[in-house]
Design an enzyme around this catalytic site. Structure first.
Site, PDB file in Angstrom:
ATOM      1  N   LYS A   1     -78.065 -44.873  -9.455  1.00 44.03           N
ATOM      2  CA  LYS A   1     -77.063 -45.503  -8.586  1.00 44.03           C
ATOM      3  C   LYS A   1     -76.367 -44.448  -7.710  1.00 44.03           C
ATOM      4  O   LYS A   1     -76.356 -43.262  -8.036  1.00 44.03           O
ATOM      5  CB  LYS A   1     -76.035 -46.251  -9.432  1.00 44.03           C
ATOM      6  CG  LYS A   1     -75.190 -45.370 -10.338  1.00 44.03           C
ATOM      7  CD  LYS A   1     -74.348 -46.205 -11.310  1.00 44.03           C
ATOM      8  CE  LYS A   1     -73.515 -45.301 -12.210  1.00 44.03           C
ATOM      9  NZ  LYS A   1     -72.949 -46.020 -13.351  1.00 44.03           N
TER      10      LYS A   1
ATOM     11  N   TYR B   1     -56.324 -21.796   7.138  1.00 41.56           N
ATOM     12  CA  TYR B   1     -55.107 -22.615   7.190  1.00 41.56           C
ATOM     13  C   TYR B   1     -54.070 -22.125   6.184  1.00 41.56           C
ATOM     14  O   TYR B   1     -54.376 -21.885   5.021  1.00 41.56           O
ATOM     15  CB  TYR B   1     -55.431 -24.076   6.901  1.00 41.56           C
ATOM     16  CG  TYR B   1     -56.130 -24.763   8.052  1.00 41.56           C
ATOM     17  CD1 TYR B   1     -55.481 -24.925   9.276  1.00 41.56           C
ATOM     18  CD2 TYR B   1     -57.425 -25.231   7.908  1.00 41.56           C
ATOM     19  CE1 TYR B   1     -56.123 -25.552  10.336  1.00 41.56           C
ATOM     20  CE2 TYR B   1     -58.072 -25.874   8.960  1.00 41.56           C
ATOM     21  CZ  TYR B   1     -57.410 -26.020  10.180  1.00 41.56           C
ATOM     22  OH  TYR B   1     -58.038 -26.638  11.222  1.00 41.56           O
TER      23      TYR B   1
HETATM   24  C1  LIG Z   1     -73.373 -45.434 -14.660  1.00 37.96           C
HETATM   25  C2  LIG Z   1     -73.781 -46.269 -15.786  1.00 37.96           C
HETATM   26  C3  LIG Z   1     -74.637 -45.764 -16.794  1.00 37.96           C
HETATM   27  C4  LIG Z   1     -75.042 -44.306 -16.878  1.00 37.96           C
HETATM   28  O1  LIG Z   1     -74.005 -43.539 -17.461  1.00 37.96           O
HETATM   29  P1  LIG Z   1     -74.211 -41.966 -17.733  1.00 37.96           P
HETATM   30  O2  LIG Z   1     -72.957 -41.576 -18.432  1.00 37.96           O
HETATM   31  O3  LIG Z   1     -74.324 -41.328 -16.384  1.00 37.96           O
HETATM   32  O4  LIG Z   1     -75.435 -41.819 -18.541  1.00 37.96           O
HETATM   33  C5  LIG Z   1     -75.092 -46.656 -17.762  1.00 37.96           C
HETATM   34  N1  LIG Z   1     -74.704 -47.951 -17.764  1.00 37.96           N
HETATM   35  C6  LIG Z   1     -73.865 -48.454 -16.832  1.00 37.96           C
HETATM   36  C7  LIG Z   1     -73.484 -49.888 -16.918  1.00 37.96           C
HETATM   37  C8  LIG Z   1     -73.363 -47.639 -15.836  1.00 37.96           C
HETATM   38  O5  LIG Z   1     -72.515 -48.138 -14.928  1.00 37.96           O
END
Ligand SMILES: *Cc1c(COP(=O)(O)O)cnc(C)c1O
Length: 343
Positions: free
Chosen positions: A33, A250
């Protein structure tokens, strides 16, 4: 231009660790994702597919469509129900009873249940109603899953949620007869839950951060030898000699305590790099000091190298900013060019 190199052998190393926990890569839903946690969705999807990974998780339909040819199944976590149309080999997450009523017939779905995180998912006592709706609208139920709120903390929370999920499994296997539903798959583990467990007993695990080389478990788990995949580089735009007492950038936050070299590199907070305010020291991969504040498009470093590795371990930046590696990685702009490191 600044650029990102991905270390293939580190990715393979991490996949082997995950595989040893699962027993087989067939049980892996690789979480890609949000542009594969900033690593580049297509690049990562292609490499994982080549390595034998068969399933992936993404955030929305757009991400799913761009990689669905590479996998047997792609699970979409958080699309709005009104945007959903059935697509072969794309599984849509049902996050509430409401969305069950909106999803078109015959869509392939995964039902999320809330076992204690109280974020998304139906509650345990809505399971009967959910099964009834799934049956009535002929949805193709692929799996039932949950998410742990504190898989990386060694306390009772994790076990409490896991017990709740075991109850869900039992309850579904009763309800499936009542509503003539088929057997489904079950999955609950993210990276932390998988890495800490000694006997994995779901059908799949949804693993994200461990793929990329990180975990958030306590120090007692330090024998888990994950290796960071992403390395961020910047290229020199100009170089100058700073004299003793001259200040840089800055607010003139950095003051030279001796004559020194400073180069400006083409990477700034517009590229998703966290903005250093110059109050606390931070160094690049080779130990060069970053000088003063980060600008929108540039950063000054005590170096004369043409190209410099800004970090090869996001944990260093996460510690500096009191956040997690996920956030450092995922914010890296999709505009930065990404490729695999060629030896
Ligand atoms: C992002 C996510 C994962 C993965 O989690 P990690 O800690 O990166 O392994 C798994 N399940 C859901 C529902 C998520 O949103």
């Amino acid at each position: 231009m600044s650029y990102i190199l991905l270390h293939k052998e580190n990715l393979h190393n991490n996949l082997e660790i995950i595989k040893s926990k699962l027993g087989s890569l067939d049980k892996l839903f690789a979480v890609l994702k949000d542009n594969a946690y900033g690593h580049g969705l297509l690049l990562m999807a292609e490499e994982l597919s080549k390595y034998g990974v068969k399933r992936a998780v993404v955030r929305d339909v757009e991400e799913a469509l761009s990689i669905k040819e590479l996998f047997l199944d792609v699970l979409v976590l958080s699309e709005h129900p009104q945007n959903i149309t059935p697509i072969s080999n794309v599984i849509f997450t049902i996050n509430s009873l409401e969305s069950l009523k909106l999803i078109p017939k015959n869509t392939k779905v995964a039902l999320k249940v809330d076992t204690g995180m109280h974020r998304n998912g139906i509650s345990i006592n809505e399971l009967d109603a959910a099964c009834k709706l799934i049956s009535a609208s002929s949805l193709n139920l692929h799996s039932i899953f949950t998410h742990f709120r504190s898989a990386d903390e060694i306390d009772a929370n994790f076990f409490w949620q896991r017990d709740n999920f075991e109850n869900i499994k039992v309850k579904y296997n009763e309800l499936k007869h009542k509503y003539s539903l088929k057997d489904v798959f079950f999955h609950s583990c993210n990276s932390a839950a998988l890495l800490r467990s000694n006997h994995f007993n779901d059908d799949f695990a949804r693993v994200g951060i461990a793929l990329y080389g990180y975990h958030t478990l306590p120090a007692s788990f330090k024998e888990i030898n994950l290796k960071p995949v992403l390395e961020l580089f910047a290229q020199k735009i100009s170089q100058r000699e700073l004299l003793f007492n001259e200040r840089i950038g800055y607010g003139g936050k950095f003051r030279a305590n001796e004559d020194m070299t400073s180069s400006v590199y083409d990477l700034g907070y517009a590229d998703g790099l966290f903005r250093l305010n110059g109050n606390k020291e931070l160094k690049t991969t080779n130990g060069s000091l970053i000088l003063g504040r980060t600008s929108m498009d540039s950063i000054s470093i005590n170096s004369s190298l043409d190209g410099i590795s800004v970090f090869n371990n996001a944990e260093v930046w996460a510690k500096h900013f009191d956040t997690i590696s996920y956030e450092i990685l995922v914010k890296l702009s999709p505009k930065i060019k990404r490729s695999f490191y060629k030896k």
